[in-house]
Motif scaffolding. Structure first.
Motif, short mmCIF file in Angstrom:
data_model
loop_
_atom_site.label_atom_id
_atom_site.label_comp_id
_atom_site.label_asym_id
_atom_site.label_seq_id
_atom_site.Cartn_x
_atom_site.Cartn_y
_atom_site.Cartn_z
N ALA A 56 -19.84 35.46 3.99
CA ALA A 56 -19.03 35.68 2.78
C ALA A 56 -17.57 35.87 3.18
O ALA A 56 -17.26 36.37 4.26
CB ALA A 56 -19.54 36.92 2.05
N CYS A 90 -24.70 37.81 0.60
CA CYS A 90 -24.37 36.40 0.42
C CYS A 90 -24.93 35.86 -0.89
O CYS A 90 -25.52 34.75 -0.93
CB CYS A 90 -24.86 35.57 1.60
SG CYS A 90 -24.18 36.07 3.19
N SER A 99 -26.43 38.80 7.62
CA SER A 99 -26.10 37.40 7.31
C SER A 99 -26.24 36.53 8.56
O SER A 99 -26.66 35.37 8.47
CB SER A 99 -24.67 37.31 6.75
OG SER A 99 -23.74 37.85 7.69
#
Length: 734
Positions: free
Chosen positions: A650, A597, A642
């Motif tokens: 993303a 990210c 993430s």
């Protein structure tokens, strides 16, 4: 000059600490039943060295106590006092007092009250000397008759009648103590030693006879004594040393062992150690061939012939060691292959820390060059060779700081004996992996957590003998202490075969103390971890061992301060295992730089098994919103970093990401990241020193472009992947 003395005294205290460690290990071994001569001699040498240094630096209380302790050890070593369990127990107690005296000499604590311990040691010495020595029985009838003429005074001393004319008789200049066979074999002896103690040796606490006994223990034999300096009895100082001793030591003894016997001998003492020369009377002069009368001048050829025919060295007999060392011709270079003993040097740990920091900076600069130079320029400036040299320097610096973990384990046997005595339990200790090497700073900081875990296992975990027998368990409890290295981590375990954690009782206590809410629903792992909460204890009463609720809290805080974590595994009725997972080193590691990210992170390369870019259909969802990846027919769970870090997802497909398969205690796990950028050596910067500890992060590092990257703690990430709490990392710049 005072600064020099302070430096020397600092070295002495370092040697004291080393000697105390050796003495404690030896005394513990003796208490366990191994009373072999080598073990006893090791303890004796350690205490003797401490006493000698204490006398040299004027630490009178330390010298006085260690002198009595040394006398007892000498009697045990000589076989005049039996090393019974009671004697070994008292010597361990005496060791505690000796340790306090060393601390007091350094100014850390007050001088201990050793009167009771000294009385105990004196009583043991008196018991050992209850029978008259054999030498007394062999005294001449005349001496006995003269002694009988006097009466003992109030101190118990018996006067001896001596003829006044005997006082001024000249003593023999040399007393030969060897028989004919000894003199013949002396020429084949490995070492000839001349020892002339300093005149003030005994006044400074150094007893020459103890040195001689140590040499005799090695197989040496006193073959002569020079008594020429001995004054008439009227002028004799009873606290002065006058004799010079000549000792023959076998060739099987190394020179370093001989020199060790003279460690704390005064520097103005005379010590000559010569190899392969028989000691003899000092007044024996070398019987050299008489010099020939001057010859008339010879022609050059005649001179050459005469020199070839003449012996190169005149025959020498009865040469004292000092003279023999000068007279002996040098050995040819081809024969001079004596193995030199290893050379050691003491270095302040702070200097090693500084050197390690400089190596870290060198690694960072190397990383900067690698980022700023293209491949051709890197080859031109030989950057790969610079990286190789940097790595070798780093490995050598780390090896200087690496110490076997047995230093932390050495105190456990004695601690366990004291705990068993206090709790009336019978526990046997099993130790494995004590040769595992870790950074010195790690060893220094795990002592207290290890102590609390041992106390917790004995007091709370292992049952008493009757309870164990009632449960059909062996009457003797078992405690296992182990260490092993896995990649860049060390796993330190304390496992017992006791009753295990009573989770219902732990949860009830936690609710009672307000640590958790009464309606809280906790997993077994979360309940087990409650015992590490501040102030938590299940003990009904406070004792000297437990009950205050600080032990396991100290364990967790100390371990986390080292960048590690503690795991608890318990099976009711079968036992509990505490595992401290610590970094092998606190400085540098091999890492894989990944991007997630828009931010960069570092994964320890030691955990990485393989990497894979998922193909369509290779990733599959399972229950509870989990995912797995098909790795050649084996399904491996996958965690999206993430999601763990609550970072904005993303906009990319799984096939464009990378799954890194890492090895953990729970098995192989896949961690999904956006891309892999590079493999780098990174310098670890502590978060708890610069920010605060964050679970799941092992620290941070500075990359080649000057940006900061967080270092992931793989084990902690995987262990907490299913926990409701997530890792929130907001505001971290790329």
């Amino acid at each position: 000059m005072s600064d020099d003395l302070d430096d020397i005294q600092a070295i002495f205290f370092e040697e004291c600490n080393e000697g105390l460690a050796v003495a404690e290990a030896g005394l513990s071994t003796m208490a366990d039943g191994d009373t072999s001569a080598d073990v006893i001699a090791g303890v004796f040498r350690a205490v003797h060295s401490i006493k000698g240094g204490a006398g040299a630096f004027g630490h009178e209380a330390l010298q006085s106590f260690s002198h009595i302790f040394e006398n007892l050890l000498d009697e045990v070593r000589a076989g005049r006092i039996e090393p019974t369990a009671d004697t070994c127990k008292n010597m361990l107690l005496a060791f505690d007092v000796l340790s306090d005296h060393v601390q007091a000499a350094q100014g850390f604590v007050a001088v201990p009250d050793d009167a009771a311990m000294l009385a105990t040691l004196e009583a043991l010495l008196a018991e050992g000397s209850g029978d008259a020595p054999a030498g007394d029985a062999a005294a001449s009838p005349e001496a006995s008759a003269r002694a009988a003429e006097g009466e003992a005074d109030e101190f118990g001393f018996m006067p001896v009648v001596v003829d006044i004319e005997d006082l001024d008789q000249e003593p023999d200049a040399f007393v030969d103590l060897g028989d004919g066979d000894a003199q013949e074999s002396a020429a084949d002896a490995g070492w000839s030693i001349r020892f002339a103690p300093s005149r003030d040796a005994m006044a400074n606490g150094s007893e020459p006879l103890l040195v001689l006994r140590e040499l005799e223990r090695m197989g040496g034999e006193v073959v002569g004594v020079e008594t020429a300096p001995l004054p008439p009895l009227r002028e004799l100082d009873p606290e002065a040393a006058y004799f010079t001793w000549f000792v023959s030591v076998p060739a099987t003894v190394t020179r370093s062992d001989i020199e060790e016997a003279f460690d704390f001998v005064a520097p103005d003492s005379g010590i000559d150690i010569v190899e392969g020369v028989a000691p003899s009377a000092p007044e024996s002069e070398p019987e050299l061939q008489p010099e020939p009368a001057p010859e008339p001048a010879l022609e050059a050829d005649e001179k050459s012939a005469a020199s070839d025919a003449a012996p190169s060295t005149p025959p020498v007999e009865n040469i004292p060691p000092a003279a023999a060392a000068k007279a002996a011709p040098p050995a040819p270079p081809a024969e001079a292959k004596a193995i030199e003993p290893p050379q050691n040097i003491r270095v302040d740990v702070s200097k090693l820390d500084m050197l390690l920091n400089l190596v870290g900076e060198l690694v960072i600069r190397n990383s900067i060059l690698a980022d700023r130079l293209d491949s051709a320029d890197q080859q031109r400036v030989e950057l790969p060779e610079l990286a190789r040299l940097t790595r070798e320097i780093q490995d050598n610096v780390m090896s200087l700081r690496a110490q076997p973990i047995r230093q932390a384990f050495s105190r456990v046997p004695r601690m366990l004996r004291e705990l068993c005595s206090a709790t009336n339990k019978d526990v046997v200790l099993e130790v494995s992996g004590e040769a595992t090497e870790v950074d010195k700073s790690v060893i220094e900081k795990i002592g207290e957590p290890l102590t609390h875990m041992i106390r917790n296992a004995v007091d709370h975990g292992i049952e008493g003998t009757e309870e164990r027998v009632a449960k059909a368990k062996p009457a003797q409890g078992n405690l296992k202490l182990s260490a092993e290295q896995r990649g860049a981590r060390i796993f330190l375990r304390v496992a017992d075969d006791g009753r295990g954690i009573d989770r219902e009782r732990v949860l009830a206590k936690a609710v009672e103390k307000g640590i958790v809410a009464s309606d809280a629903t906790l997993s077994d792992e979360e309940i087990d971890n409650l015992i590490c909460a501040p102030g938590f204890s299940t003990a009904e009463t406070i004792s000297s061992i437990s009950g205050r609720g600080v032990g396991m809290d100290v364990v967790r805080s100390n371990v986390e301060a080292l960048g590690g974590r503690i795991e608890i595994s318990s099976t009711p009725g079968k036992g509990t295992t505490f595992t401290m997972i610590l970094p092998l080193t606190l400085a540098i590691l091999d890492g894989m730089v990944v991007r997630l990210c828009g931010q960069r992170y570092v994964l320890p390369l030691s955990n990485v098994v393989e990497t894979v870019q998922p193909e369509p259909g290779q990733m599959r969802p399972v229950a509870n919103s989990s995912e797995v990846i098909d790795m050649r027919g084996t399904y491996v769970p996958v965690k999206r970093l993430s999601e763990l870090f609550q970072l904005p997802p993303a906009d990319r497909e799984d096939e464009d990401s990378v799954v890194i398969i890492v090895e953990t205690d729970a098995g192989n796990v896949g961690l999904m990241v956006d891309t892999i950028e590079d493999r780098r050596e990174v310098v670890i910067k502590s978060l708890d020193q610069n920010l605060y500890p964050i679970r799941g992060l092992g620290g941070a590092t500075i990359l080649g472009d000057g940006s900061i990257a967080l270092i992931l703690d793989i084990e902690a990430l995987v262990a907490s992947a299913n926990s409701p709490s997530k890792f929130v990392l907001k505001g971290m710049a790329a």
